[in-house]
Scaffold this motif. Sequence first.
Motif, PDB file in Angstrom:
ATOM      1  N   PHE A   1       0.856  -1.196   0.000  1.00 52.91           N
ATOM      2  CA  PHE A   1       0.000   0.000   0.000  1.00 52.91           C
ATOM      3  C   PHE A   1       0.891   1.246   0.000  1.00 52.91           C
ATOM      4  O   PHE A   1       1.939   1.267   0.652  1.00 52.91           O
ATOM      5  N   TYR A   2       0.479   2.262  -0.738  1.00 53.54           N
ATOM      6  CA  TYR A   2       1.308   3.468  -0.887  1.00 53.54           C
ATOM      7  C   TYR A   2       1.184   4.395   0.323  1.00 53.54           C
ATOM      8  O   TYR A   2       2.181   4.877   0.853  1.00 53.54           O
ATOM      9  N   LEU A   3      -0.043   4.631   0.776  1.00 49.61           N
ATOM     10  CA  LEU A   3      -0.273   5.556   1.885  1.00 49.61           C
ATOM     11  C   LEU A   3       0.106   4.883   3.211  1.00 49.61           C
ATOM     12  O   LEU A   3      -0.363   3.776   3.498  1.00 49.61           O
TER      13      LEU A   3
ATOM     14  N   LYS B   1      -0.481  -4.741  -6.503  1.00 50.15           N
ATOM     15  CA  LYS B   1       0.810  -5.418  -6.363  1.00 50.15           C
ATOM     16  C   LYS B   1       1.759  -5.012  -7.484  1.00 50.15           C
ATOM     17  O   LYS B   1       2.959  -4.798  -7.264  1.00 50.15           O
ATOM     18  N   ASP B   2       1.227  -4.901  -8.674  1.00 51.63           N
ATOM     19  CA  ASP B   2       2.034  -4.499  -9.829  1.00 51.63           C
ATOM     20  C   ASP B   2       2.597  -3.089  -9.634  1.00 51.63           C
ATOM     21  O   ASP B   2       3.777  -2.828  -9.934  1.00 51.63           O
ATOM     22  N   MET B   3       1.767  -2.191  -9.136  1.00 51.26           N
ATOM     23  CA  MET B   3       2.226  -0.826  -8.878  1.00 51.26           C
ATOM     24  C   MET B   3       3.310  -0.818  -7.804  1.00 51.26           C
ATOM     25  O   MET B   3       4.309  -0.088  -7.927  1.00 51.26           O
ATOM     26  N   ALA B   4       3.117  -1.611  -6.754  1.00 53.58           N
ATOM     27  CA  ALA B   4       4.107  -1.666  -5.667  1.00 53.58           C
ATOM     28  C   ALA B   4       5.449  -2.182  -6.180  1.00 53.58           C
ATOM     29  O   ALA B   4       6.511  -1.688  -5.787  1.00 53.58           O
ATOM     30  N   THR B   5       5.409  -3.173  -7.065  1.00 52.71           N
ATOM     31  CA  THR B   5       6.642  -3.722  -7.632  1.00 52.71           C
ATOM     32  C   THR B   5       7.367  -2.676  -8.467  1.00 52.71           C
ATOM     33  O   THR B   5       8.601  -2.555  -8.406  1.00 52.71           O
ATOM     34  N   LYS B   6       6.622  -1.910  -9.240  1.00 49.56           N
ATOM     35  CA  LYS B   6       7.237  -0.846 -10.046  1.00 49.56           C
ATOM     36  C   LYS B   6       7.886   0.209  -9.153  1.00 49.56           C
ATOM     37  O   LYS B   6       8.955   0.738  -9.472  1.00 49.56           O
TER      38      LYS B   6
END
Length: 468
Positions: free
Chosen positions: A35-37, A97-102
Amino acid sequence: MNLYNLDIERGILSAILFDGKVYEDVAAILTPKDFYLPFHQAVFETMEELYKKDLPIDEVFLKDELSKKNKFDEELFFEILGTAPIEAVEAYARELKDMATKRELIHLSNEIKKMVLEEDKRAIEEVEAIQSKLFSIATSNLSGDFKNSRKIMNDTLEFIKKQAAKKNKIVTGLDTGFSELNRMTSGFGEGDLIILAARPSMGKTALALNIGLNVLKQNKGVAIFSLEMPAEQLMLRMLSAAGRIPLQDIRKGNLSSEDWSKLSVIADDLAEKPLFVDDEGNINIHTIRAKLRKLKAQNPELSLAIIDYLQLIASDQRERHLAIAEISRSLKLLARELEIPIIALSQLNRALESRPNKRPMLSDLRESGAIEQDADIIMFIYRDDVYKAMEARQKQKEAMEKGKAVEVDFQEKEVEDAEIIIGKQRNGPTGTVEMLFHKKYTLFTDKVSEVNEIEMNEADINVDMPQI
């Protein structure tokens, strides 16, 4: 390019609060750091804690636990509660998950730049550190699902059909080229980690190279990581074994015209085989993994990898048993990933030298716990004549020191009996395979076939001999 999406994050957390059972589906894909936040990370981490305590994952318990940790934010919490729950939660979780990996990859790229410009390290050390971190990101992104019974059964029946279609019913895996070893193991299976262990001078490298030669004869690829000797020395041994030309004669170039002709033919044949040797002495498991992956992608016919030997693989771990545990586990996972058997040579403890019966056992493996756990097959090499020769030389030395003459009744043989002791086999029997070791050629052969060949030759001579 979007590297985060707060709406998806709130929608997933809202879905879990709406139905606590959804947490299990999401937890199989995401971790709190995905999670980003930061507040969303804290919420998902607290959901995990409630789940482990078998408490309800709802508004009341979540608010209470977050408040205890001084991580509760009322405004952000009500934003989650006010967001409609996402229905296709698993699909959105994978997108998150894909965004977190990037994001991790971008962070790594910045770290690489800092490492190269600011840290005073050799380039190869920096490359190895980068490969290790990249592998960590890749493995954390894996989210394999369970296979259901029907899927497993279909795959199993396909495997049985595939084996039934083979002409050689004994060998279902990789043909080792040794009939008795094949009979005991059914060949080396795809994804198997095979440990080949022995005391020095027993012939670990020789047997591994012999198996490699036999695989090459089947036009299948073989990769060898030689951490102890240069590639040229390995090739000398392979030429000697393949042509049955004495190794010392090849090393000295002391060859007859017949041997030169034989050597030329064998060299031309081996030069065309898919053999790959890496003789970099200081290499770690991350580099081995990266090189084998690349080699397999470029050469799909690669069917066997040989590591000579396991204890020489470099590691950042200070404690040796932890280093060996990491290496053996990594080799097993790599064998499964590439779907090829990996043979790793290993040293044995000196403790067996003090025993009357010096045949190796599993407990003789150095740092044996992890190796024994990860290996599918553990094989030991034992040659009794090696110890007899050592004892004879020791007696001679002691007698000479005392100024006495001693007659030694032991005479070294050109061809010695050898035992390949299978101490562990995950999918088959344990026991001993009898072989012969031809010292001049560093060559192992099947004892049964050699004896039968000699008897047949003698029978032929008796038939053809003219009567006197």
